[in-house]
Write a protein that holds these residues in place. Structure first.
Motif, PDB file in Angstrom:
ATOM      1  N   ALA A  80       0.827  -1.211   0.000  1.00 10.11           N
ATOM      2  CA  ALA A  80       0.000   0.000   0.000  1.00 10.11           C
ATOM      3  C   ALA A  80       0.859   1.258   0.000  1.00 10.11           C
ATOM      4  O   ALA A  80       1.768   1.386   0.816  1.00 10.11           O
ATOM      5  N   PRO A  81       0.569   2.207  -0.897  1.00 10.37           N
ATOM      6  CA  PRO A  81       1.392   3.413  -0.998  1.00 10.37           C
ATOM      7  C   PRO A  81       1.060   4.485   0.044  1.00 10.37           C
ATOM      8  O   PRO A  81       1.297   5.664  -0.195  1.00 10.37           O
ATOM      9  N   ARG A  82       0.532   4.080   1.192  1.00  7.26           N
ATOM     10  CA  ARG A  82       0.250   5.038   2.260  1.00  7.26           C
ATOM     11  C   ARG A  82       1.013   4.607   3.499  1.00  7.26           C
ATOM     12  O   ARG A  82       1.294   3.430   3.684  1.00  7.26           O
ATOM     13  N   ASP A  83       1.269   5.541   4.387  1.00  7.69           N
ATOM     14  CA  ASP A  83       1.963   5.221   5.628  1.00  7.69           C
ATOM     15  C   ASP A  83       0.973   4.521   6.566  1.00  7.69           C
ATOM     16  O   ASP A  83       0.032   5.145   7.055  1.00  7.69           O
ATOM     17  N   ILE A  84       1.160   3.234   6.792  1.00  5.50           N
ATOM     18  CA  ILE A  84       0.222   2.521   7.667  1.00  5.50           C
ATOM     19  C   ILE A  84       0.775   2.374   9.087  1.00  5.50           C
ATOM     20  O   ILE A  84       0.128   1.793   9.948  1.00  5.50           O
ATOM     21  N   SER A  85       1.971   2.926   9.335  1.00  6.32           N
ATOM     22  CA  SER A  85       2.607   2.691  10.644  1.00  6.32           C
ATOM     23  C   SER A  85       1.823   3.326  11.788  1.00  6.32           C
ATOM     24  O   SER A  85       1.891   2.866  12.917  1.00  6.32           O
ATOM     25  N   LYS A  86       1.058   4.382  11.496  1.00  2.00           N
ATOM     26  CA  LYS A  86       0.333   5.047  12.580  1.00  2.00           C
ATOM     27  C   LYS A  86      -1.125   4.597  12.689  1.00  2.00           C
ATOM     28  O   LYS A  86      -1.881   5.092  13.515  1.00  2.00           O
ATOM     29  N   MET A  87      -1.515   3.633  11.831  1.00  2.00           N
ATOM     30  CA  MET A  87      -2.892   3.130  11.888  1.00  2.00           C
ATOM     31  C   MET A  87      -3.127   2.380  13.190  1.00  2.00           C
ATOM     32  O   MET A  87      -2.323   1.536  13.570  1.00  2.00           O
ATOM     33  N   LYS A  88      -4.246   2.672  13.841  1.00  2.00           N
ATOM     34  CA  LYS A  88      -4.585   1.963  15.085  1.00  2.00           C
ATOM     35  C   LYS A  88      -5.588   0.834  14.777  1.00  2.00           C
ATOM     36  O   LYS A  88      -6.305   0.896  13.773  1.00  2.00           O
ATOM     37  N   VAL A  89      -5.627  -0.144  15.664  1.00  2.00           N
ATOM     38  CA  VAL A  89      -6.632  -1.199  15.546  1.00  2.00           C
ATOM     39  C   VAL A  89      -8.015  -0.539  15.603  1.00  2.00           C
ATOM     40  O   VAL A  89      -8.250   0.341  16.434  1.00  2.00           O
ATOM     41  N   GLY A  90      -8.896  -0.925  14.689  1.00  2.00           N
ATOM     42  CA  GLY A  90     -10.219  -0.308  14.641  1.00  2.00           C
ATOM     43  C   GLY A  90     -10.311   0.823  13.625  1.00  2.00           C
ATOM     44  O   GLY A  90     -11.379   1.391  13.439  1.00  2.00           O
ATOM     45  N   GLN A  91      -9.195   1.133  12.959  1.00  2.00           N
ATOM     46  CA  GLN A  91      -9.236   2.168  11.916  1.00  2.00           C
ATOM     47  C   GLN A  91      -9.203   1.548  10.522  1.00  2.00           C
ATOM     48  O   GLN A  91      -8.670   0.448  10.336  1.00  2.00           O
ATOM     49  N   GLY A  92      -9.744   2.281   9.575  1.00  2.00           N
ATOM     50  CA  GLY A  92      -9.690   1.889   8.172  1.00  2.00           C
ATOM     51  C   GLY A  92      -9.104   3.003   7.338  1.00  2.00           C
ATOM     52  O   GLY A  92      -9.007   4.151   7.795  1.00  2.00           O
ATOM     53  N   ARG A  93      -8.678   2.691   6.143  1.00  2.00           N
ATOM     54  CA  ARG A  93      -8.143   3.679   5.205  1.00  2.00           C
ATOM     55  C   ARG A  93      -8.503   3.256   3.781  1.00  2.00           C
ATOM     56  O   ARG A  93      -8.556   2.062   3.494  1.00  2.00           O
ATOM     57  N   TYR A  94      -8.682   4.237   2.916  1.00  2.00           N
ATOM     58  CA  TYR A  94      -8.732   3.963   1.479  1.00  2.00           C
ATOM     59  C   TYR A  94      -7.283   3.733   1.053  1.00  2.00           C
ATOM     60  O   TYR A  94      -6.470   4.648   1.164  1.00  2.00           O
ATOM     61  N   ALA A  95      -6.930   2.520   0.665  1.00  2.00           N
ATOM     62  CA  ALA A  95      -5.528   2.157   0.433  1.00  2.00           C
ATOM     63  C   ALA A  95      -5.364   1.539  -0.948  1.00  2.00           C
ATOM     64  O   ALA A  95      -5.646   0.362  -1.156  1.00  2.00           O
ATOM     65  N   LEU A  96      -4.909   2.356  -1.901  1.00  2.00           N
ATOM     66  CA  LEU A  96      -4.775   1.879  -3.275  1.00  2.00           C
ATOM     67  C   LEU A  96      -3.715   0.808  -3.388  1.00  2.00           C
ATOM     68  O   LEU A  96      -2.793   0.774  -2.589  1.00  2.00           O
ATOM     69  N   LEU A  97      -3.826  -0.005  -4.406  1.00  2.00           N
ATOM     70  CA  LEU A  97      -2.761  -0.950  -4.701  1.00  2.00           C
ATOM     71  C   LEU A  97      -2.237  -0.660  -6.103  1.00  2.00           C
ATOM     72  O   LEU A  97      -2.992  -0.634  -7.073  1.00  2.00           O
ATOM     73  N   SER A  98      -0.934  -0.402  -6.158  1.00  2.00           N
ATOM     74  CA  SER A  98      -0.269  -0.098  -7.425  1.00  2.00           C
ATOM     75  C   SER A  98       0.651  -1.262  -7.759  1.00  2.00           C
ATOM     76  O   SER A  98       1.162  -1.912  -6.849  1.00  2.00           O
ATOM     77  N   ASP A  99       0.876  -1.523  -9.046  1.00  2.00           N
ATOM     78  CA  ASP A  99       1.907  -2.507  -9.376  1.00  2.00           C
ATOM     79  C   ASP A  99       3.246  -1.768  -9.535  1.00  2.00           C
ATOM     80  O   ASP A  99       3.327  -0.562  -9.288  1.00  2.00           O
ATOM     81  N   ALA A 100       4.272  -2.482  -9.974  1.00  2.00           N
ATOM     82  CA  ALA A 100       5.609  -1.880 -10.023  1.00  2.00           C
ATOM     83  C   ALA A 100       5.718  -0.761 -11.054  1.00  2.00           C
ATOM     84  O   ALA A 100       6.659   0.027 -11.028  1.00  2.00           O
ATOM     85  N   THR A 101       4.756  -0.659 -11.977  1.00  2.00           N
ATOM     86  CA  THR A 101       4.801   0.407 -12.984  1.00  2.00           C
ATOM     87  C   THR A 101       3.919   1.593 -12.608  1.00  2.00           C
ATOM     88  O   THR A 101       3.788   2.530 -13.388  1.00  2.00           O
ATOM     89  N   GLY A 102       3.283   1.543 -11.436  1.00  2.00           N
ATOM     90  CA  GLY A 102       2.425   2.651 -11.022  1.00  2.00           C
ATOM     91  C   GLY A 102       0.978   2.499 -11.442  1.00  2.00           C
ATOM     92  O   GLY A 102       0.136   3.356 -11.196  1.00  2.00           O
TER      93      GLY A 102
END
Ligand code: THG
Length: 372
Positions: A80-102
């Motif tokens: 996922a191209p977003r910083d998930i390190s600060k996500m807490k249990v019980g939270q959600g995010r719109y998290a795109l998935l990109s391949d190696a070419t973008g």
């Protein structure tokens, strides 16, 4: 010509299948190898329920890819191209998935259920294999599965009333994409504030596929005083509000920036993820196409999502329309298109090749209607 789609085990039935048939479903699509209702015979009434009262949608086809194990967070961050390190249990995010070419290969909602347990609630592409393949290639200690989890969406301005009647007033404190594990008459589920509309809404993630009818009926009964009725992801409301439909709007080669999703990527964070180098290069060079709105001249169009060609005034190719509908609130034809940057300026005049012949159109910004 009319034809039918053969029913067989290769195409799965949602746990709400029987309930939607009983409710009078007339149209279905197939999404993640599962039937998904798209109509109940009265489009205008379904749109009014969604925008004025409340609608109940079988979106069980939004399947979960579950990642568990000691390396779960590492794998999610790699995908996922977003910083998930600060996500807490019980939270959600719109998290795109990109391949190696973008290239955008899916645009799930990510839920963090525990430090070592995540769900990607996926759009219509086979993500379990991608996620499992990446885990295998990196030698990560995780398990990737599709759990018995089936979302049911309650969408519309009265959705908070229905959901508060069912679960209590605590639901009003849920932030967007946040969720809590709970139950209803002993039916195990997760309640989340989310859903694929620009209206107020919640999603119930049913965690026992044998109890779909029971859950559907329970929500319908609670919703009756608030004007509930059956519905489905609504092509007009989503076009007015500019919600991306993966597979419809994306084109096989469209990258994250062309699709206007740059706000959902963190290219400047420390952790690595698949597609980071390519997306940095695309950002530096500037995308070649842009996702824009079009106003298409009258008469009223039939809703269509079949990639109509768009041309400039001299007949030169300009791009592709992915969805064109008559907007019910704006009372004019609107469309979403992927247009070459040089021709994508607001106010630019273009020509759309519809099946009924060429139609003049004008480029406009998105969304067509702001929420609230
Ligand atoms: N709910 C669940 N799973 C899903 C969807 C859903 N899987 C498939 C599909 N929908 C995933 N795609 C989207 C696209 C947009 C949004 C949610 C899922 C969305 N976007 C808001 C917007 O664009 O305004 C908010 C984005 C933000 O600000 O973070 O809600 O609907 N379970």
């Amino acid at each position: 010509m009319t034809f039918r789609i053969s029913i067989g085990p290769r195409i799965r039935k949602s746990p709400y299948f029987d309930a939607t048939v009983a409710a009078g479903v007339t149209d279905m699509t197939i999404y993640n190898h599962m039937y998904m209702p798209t109509g109940f015979g009265d489009f205008e009434a379904e749109y009014r329920r969604l925008t004025e009262t409340v609608a109940l949608w079988d979106v069980a086809a939004e399947r979960q890819v579950q990642i568990t194990g000691p390396d779960a967070a590492r794998l999610v961050q790699m995908l996922a191209p977003r910083d998930i390190s600060k996500m807490k249990v019980g939270q959600g995010r719109y998290a795109l998935l990109s391949d190696a070419t973008g290239k955008l290969i899916n645009d799930p909602v990510l839920l963090k259920l525990a430090e070592d347990r995540f769900w990607f609630s996926i759009a219509d592409s086979d993500m379990e294999y991608w996620v499992g393949g990446v885990a295998t290639a990196l030698g990560l200690d995780v398990e990737v599965t599709e759990p018995d989890v089936s979302p049911l969406a309650i969408q519309g301005p009265n959705a908070p009333l229905v959901v508060a009647d069912l679960f209590g007033d605590w639901i009003r404190d849920l932030r967007y994409f946040a969720f809590r594990e709970t139950e209803l008459d002993g039916i195990p589920l997760i309640l989340a504030r989310s859903g694929w509309s620009k209206q107020a809404g919640f999603e119930i993630y049913l965690m026992d596929g044998t109890r779909g009818t029971e859950l559907w009926d329970r929500v319908m009964s609670a919703g009756l005083p608030h004007g509930i009725g059956p519905g489905s992801p609504n092509v007009v409301e989503r076009t007015e509000g500019d919600l991306l439909s993966w597979g419809t709007d994306t084109r096989p080669d469209a990258n994250v920036f062309e699709l206007g999703l740059g706000d959902f990527v963190n290219l400047d964070m420390a952790p690595d993820f698949i597609g980071k180098d390519a997306l940095k290069r695309i950002r530096a060079e500037g995308p070649k196409r842009r996702r824009v709105g079009l106003f298409i001249d009258p008469p009223v169009l039939a809703p269509a999502e079949h990639n109509w060609t768009v041309r400039g005034p001299d007949g030169d190719p300009a791009g592709t329309v992915s969805i064109a509908v008559p907007s019910i609130r704006l009372e004019r034809n609107i469309a979403i298109a992927l247009i070459n940057v040089a021709q994508a300026g607001i106010g630019n005049r273009l020509v759309v090749e519809t099946p009924e012949g060429p139609r003049d159109a004008e480029v406009t910004g998105l969304p067509f209607i702001q929420p609230g």
